[in-house]
Design a protein around this motif. Structure first.
Motif, short mmCIF file in Angstrom:
data_model
loop_
_atom_site.label_atom_id
_atom_site.label_comp_id
_atom_site.label_asym_id
_atom_site.label_seq_id
_atom_site.Cartn_x
_atom_site.Cartn_y
_atom_site.Cartn_z
N LYS A 53 14.93 14.00 14.90
CA LYS A 53 15.88 12.91 15.14
C LYS A 53 15.12 11.71 15.68
O LYS A 53 14.24 11.85 16.52
N LEU A 54 15.49 10.55 15.20
CA LEU A 54 15.03 9.28 15.77
C LEU A 54 16.30 8.53 16.17
O LEU A 54 17.16 8.27 15.32
N GLU A 55 16.43 8.25 17.47
CA GLU A 55 17.68 7.67 17.95
C GLU A 55 17.45 6.51 18.89
O GLU A 55 16.47 6.50 19.66
N ASP A 67 25.11 5.25 20.91
CA ASP A 67 23.95 5.81 20.21
C ASP A 67 24.03 5.56 18.71
O ASP A 67 25.12 5.54 18.13
N GLY A 69 21.36 6.69 15.12
CA GLY A 69 20.11 7.35 14.78
C GLY A 69 20.08 7.95 13.39
O GLY A 69 21.04 7.84 12.62
#
Length: 192
Positions: A53-55, A67, A69
């Motif tokens: 995950k890139l958030e 949020d 992502g």
């Protein structure tokens, strides 16, 4: 539904002052799901894979973050004994049984319900806009089926701030697809 109403109430009653803080995190973990059906010709299956995950988060108040992502949950697999030479029938059977791990975009919010100088805990709720592809092969032929959707996710985060700008955290998320996907991950988060 009650969980959603409680979450909305907590969010609406917690907005005090804008904090204007941005967070960027990378998470690595394990995503697990289950088979979508059963068949006596199943030879083996793999219902979990490494997830990434890139958030990013924007802190609206001391207790509320928004949020967004990208999530890649890896790939599931099922191997069936091919009792037929008809690729289309074989593909249909794989399609009905294969576990679905997806990739896509998330948009949600975190409510921080406990916080000290170094530790914090939050609950999260959001939307997952996802897609997944099922591939079946027999001899030299390959067929593909694409699935996509928009579903809810919920979860929780425990994090530890080891410097002013860096946090490490543990995250559990449940993605509410036809078969729930459970994801456990560790992350490194930078606070701007």
């Amino acid at each position: 539904m009650k969980l959603c109403l409680i979450f909305v109430f907590l969010v609406l009653t917690s907005i005090h002052v804008k904090a204007n803080e941005f967070h960027l995190g990378i998470w690595v973990g394990q995503a697990k799901t289950s088979l979508r059906g059963y068949d006596s010709t199943i030879i083996s299956s793999n219902k979990s894979d490494t997830s990434y995950k890139l958030e990013g988060s924007y802190k609206l108040s001391d207790s509320l973050l928004i949020d967004f992502g990208y999530v890649d949950q890896g790939m599931g697999q099922v191997v069936l004994l091919n009792e037929t030479l008809d690729l289309s029938s074989y593909h249909q059977k794989v399609r009905e049984i294969a576990p679905v791990l997806a990739n896509g975009f998330t948009f949600g919010s975190d409510y921080i319900f406990w916080q000290t100088e170094t530790w914090s805990s939050s609950i999260e709720l959001g939307l997952y806009v996802w897609e997944s592809e099922i591939e079946s092969r027999s001899d030299n032929d390959t067929l593909y089926t694409d699935f996509s959707g928009t579903d809810l996710y919920f979860g929780g985060v425990v994090s530890y701030a080891f410097t002013k700008h860096w946090n490490v955290g543990f995250n559990y998320r449940n993605y509410q697809l036809d078969q729930s996907i459970h994801e456990y991950s560790l992350g490194l988060v930078y606070r701007f």
